[in-house]
Design an enzyme around this catalytic site. Structure first.
Site, PDB file in Angstrom:
ATOM      1  N   ARG A  22      11.267  -1.321  11.151  1.00  0.00           N
ATOM      2  CA  ARG A  22      10.162  -0.907  12.210  1.00  0.00           C
ATOM      3  C   ARG A  22      10.228  -2.064  13.435  1.00  0.00           C
ATOM      4  NH1 ARG A  22       4.740   0.511   8.620  1.00  0.00           N
ATOM      5  NH2 ARG A  22       3.925  -0.849  10.218  1.00  0.00           N
ATOM      6  N   ARG A  78      -0.332  -9.108  13.570  1.00  0.00           N
ATOM      7  CA  ARG A  78      -0.881  -7.987  12.618  1.00  0.00           C
ATOM      8  C   ARG A  78      -1.813  -8.909  11.511  1.00  0.00           C
ATOM      9  NH1 ARG A  78       4.214  -5.349  11.181  1.00  0.00           N
ATOM     10  NH2 ARG A  78       3.120  -4.121   9.694  1.00  0.00           N
ATOM     11  N   LYS A  93       0.787  -1.360  -0.056  1.00  0.00           N
ATOM     12  CA  LYS A  93       0.181  -0.033  -0.087  1.00  0.00           C
ATOM     13  C   LYS A  93       1.097   1.348  -0.054  1.00  0.00           C
ATOM     14  CE  LYS A  93      -2.026  -1.147   3.980  1.00  0.00           C
ATOM     15  NZ  LYS A  93      -1.430  -2.215   4.050  1.00  0.00           N
ATOM     16  N   ARG A 151      -9.646   0.381   8.669  1.00  0.00           N
ATOM     17  CA  ARG A 151      -9.399  -0.918   9.057  1.00  0.00           C
ATOM     18  C   ARG A 151     -10.297  -1.616   9.771  1.00  0.00           C
ATOM     19  NH1 ARG A 151      -3.246   0.211   9.076  1.00  0.00           N
ATOM     20  NH2 ARG A 151      -2.273  -1.614   9.414  1.00  0.00           N
ATOM     21  N   ARG A 160      11.447  -5.384   5.300  1.00  0.00           N
ATOM     22  CA  ARG A 160      11.253  -4.093   4.832  1.00  0.00           C
ATOM     23  C   ARG A 160      12.063  -3.067   5.581  1.00  0.00           C
ATOM     24  NH1 ARG A 160       5.183  -1.594   5.596  1.00  0.00           N
ATOM     25  NH2 ARG A 160       5.313  -2.724   7.618  1.00  0.00           N
TER      26      ARG A 160
HETATM   27  P1  ADP Z   1       2.327  -1.806   3.268  1.00  0.00           P
HETATM   28  O1  ADP Z   1       2.222  -0.302   3.022  1.00  0.00           O
HETATM   29  O2  ADP Z   1       1.021  -2.415   2.477  1.00  0.00           O
HETATM   30  O3  ADP Z   1       2.308  -2.506   4.563  1.00  0.00           O
HETATM   31  P2  ADP Z   1       4.919  -1.531   1.980  1.00  0.00           P
HETATM   32  O4  ADP Z   1       4.391  -0.651   0.739  1.00  0.00           O
HETATM   33  O5  ADP Z   1       5.524  -0.852   3.121  1.00  0.00           O
HETATM   34  O6  ADP Z   1       3.563  -2.218   2.613  1.00  0.00           O
HETATM   35  O7  ADP Z   1       5.803  -2.872   1.362  1.00  0.00           O
HETATM   36  C1  ADP Z   1       6.233  -3.847   2.442  1.00  0.00           C
HETATM   37  C2  ADP Z   1       7.585  -4.417   1.755  1.00  0.00           C
HETATM   38  O8  ADP Z   1       7.501  -4.931   0.549  1.00  0.00           O
HETATM   39  C3  ADP Z   1       8.587  -3.168   1.367  1.00  0.00           C
HETATM   40  O9  ADP Z   1       9.856  -3.738   1.915  1.00  0.00           O
HETATM   41  C4  ADP Z   1       8.415  -2.928   0.030  1.00  0.00           C
HETATM   42  O10 ADP Z   1       9.544  -2.539  -0.668  1.00  0.00           O
HETATM   43  C5  ADP Z   1       8.210  -4.310  -0.611  1.00  0.00           C
HETATM   44  N1  ADP Z   1       7.106  -4.451  -1.667  1.00  0.00           N
HETATM   45  C6  ADP Z   1       6.161  -3.728  -2.096  1.00  0.00           C
HETATM   46  N2  ADP Z   1       5.627  -3.911  -3.101  1.00  0.00           N
HETATM   47  C7  ADP Z   1       6.015  -5.387  -3.584  1.00  0.00           C
HETATM   48  C8  ADP Z   1       6.127  -6.080  -4.629  1.00  0.00           C
HETATM   49  N3  ADP Z   1       5.191  -5.921  -5.534  1.00  0.00           N
HETATM   50  N4  ADP Z   1       6.929  -7.263  -4.815  1.00  0.00           N
HETATM   51  C9  ADP Z   1       7.684  -7.449  -3.720  1.00  0.00           C
HETATM   52  N5  ADP Z   1       8.000  -6.339  -2.596  1.00  0.00           N
HETATM   53  C10 ADP Z   1       7.345  -5.467  -2.438  1.00  0.00           C
HETATM   54  P1  AMP Z   2       0.885   0.593   9.306  1.00  0.00           P
HETATM   55  O1  AMP Z   2       1.930   1.461   9.100  1.00  0.00           O
HETATM   56  O2  AMP Z   2      -0.463   0.817   8.364  1.00  0.00           O
HETATM   57  O3  AMP Z   2       1.291  -0.873   9.043  1.00  0.00           O
HETATM   58  O4  AMP Z   2       0.238   0.753  10.617  1.00  0.00           O
HETATM   59  C1  AMP Z   2       0.927   0.448  11.814  1.00  0.00           C
HETATM   60  C2  AMP Z   2       0.170   0.234  13.013  1.00  0.00           C
HETATM   61  O5  AMP Z   2      -0.616   1.629  13.309  1.00  0.00           O
HETATM   62  C3  AMP Z   2      -1.014  -0.728  13.110  1.00  0.00           C
HETATM   63  O6  AMP Z   2      -0.737  -2.266  13.379  1.00  0.00           O
HETATM   64  C4  AMP Z   2      -1.859  -0.189  14.144  1.00  0.00           C
HETATM   65  O7  AMP Z   2      -1.540  -0.527  15.464  1.00  0.00           O
HETATM   66  C5  AMP Z   2      -1.895   1.443  13.962  1.00  0.00           C
HETATM   67  N1  AMP Z   2      -2.901   1.778  13.025  1.00  0.00           N
HETATM   68  C6  AMP Z   2      -2.512   2.266  11.531  1.00  0.00           C
HETATM   69  N2  AMP Z   2      -3.770   2.445  11.020  1.00  0.00           N
HETATM   70  C7  AMP Z   2      -4.635   2.080  11.873  1.00  0.00           C
HETATM   71  C8  AMP Z   2      -5.946   2.191  11.861  1.00  0.00           C
HETATM   72  N3  AMP Z   2      -6.876   2.780  10.508  1.00  0.00           N
HETATM   73  N4  AMP Z   2      -6.949   1.623  12.579  1.00  0.00           N
HETATM   74  C9  AMP Z   2      -6.256   1.343  13.963  1.00  0.00           C
HETATM   75  N5  AMP Z   2      -4.904   1.019  14.135  1.00  0.00           N
HETATM   76  C10 AMP Z   2      -4.189   1.548  13.100  1.00  0.00           C
END
Ligand code: ADP
Ligand code: AMP
Length: 215
Positions: free
Chosen positions: A160, A171, A13, A88, A127
């Protein structure tokens, strides 16, 4: 363009939101980023959120709903926005609908990224993020030119706290229990676009743009 990016943690995302932000000139609204900034600053909201985030659970609906309601009123959202990680839960989705009605805005699409569980774990454990500019990396799928250093600003890359396998699995359970019902919710509202998020980042990007008829 008013979009929601829906999908489990690690689906891509944030990665896709950054691309859409540049493409459309609209802000990415990541509730996770906003909450992490509040935790870092030690604001009352950050203090409230921290234990939930550390445990891999969700921050209470009223906290995140308040964040998004306020954020959507800012002037940079006039042309549109990309919601990343919100809503969410079903109550969050209902609250968002109310805010959008108040603001006289309609969603253009909810893009749901589908990725297998084991791929999500691999993505999240690998990541890395730049401490200074926030650019995301992956040690295998999108590594920086110099290990541990951001290509864009030379900032230090960090992992993270919640990207440890045990918290990741928690999660993902929370996603299945509380967030996945939103797929049907937005399908019923006729705004859902499903994209195979297992593909390479660039392919995912092209398919999202195509689905928005903006390629
Ligand atoms: P989200 O925001 O949904 O939690 P991220 O965009 O942070 O996910 O992506 C999670 C990890 O996966 C990051 O390290 C990113 O570089 C990697 N990633 C994102 N899209 C892809 C993809 N299509 N294929 C492989 N790795 C990906
Ligand atoms: P994310 O960066 O989207 O992976 O979110 C990291 C953490 O923030 C999650 O595991 C939740 O603890 C909190 N969080 C982020 N967005 C939300 C949401 N819309 N509702 C509740 N908790 C959230």
């Amino acid at each position: 363009m008013k979009l929601i990016l829906l999908g489990p943690p690690g689906a891509g995302k944030g990665t896709q939101a950054k691309m859409l932000m540049d493409r459309f000139g609209i802000p990415q609204i990541s509730t996770g980023d906003i909450l992490r900034a509040a935790v870092k600053e030690g604001t009352p909201m950050g203090v409230k959120a921290k234990s939930h985030m550390d445990a891999g659970g969700l921050v209470p609906d009223e906290v995140v709903v308040g964040i998004v309601r306020e954020r959507l009123q800012k002037s940079d959202c006039v042309k549109g926005f990309i919601l990343d990680g919100f809503p969410r839960t079903l109550p969050q989705a209902d609250a968002l609908n109310e805010s959008l009605v108040e603001l006289g805005k309609d969603l253009d699409a909810v893009v749901s990224l589908e990725v297998d569980v084991e791929a999500l774990v691999e993505r999240l454990t690998g990541r890395r993020t730049c401490r200074d500019c926030g650019r995301g990396y992956h040690i295998k799928f999108d590594p920086p030119a110099v290990e541990g250093k951001c290509d864009v600003c030379a900032g230090v890359l960090f992992q993270r706290d919640d990207d440890q396998e045990e918290t990741i699995r928690r999660r993902l359970d929370v996603y299945n229990d509380q967030t996945s019902p939103l797929v049907a919710y937005y399908r019923d509202a006729d705004v859902l676009v499903v994209i195979d998020g297992m593909q390479e980042m660039k392919v995912v990007q092209d398919q999202i743009l195509k689905s928005l008829q903006a390629d």
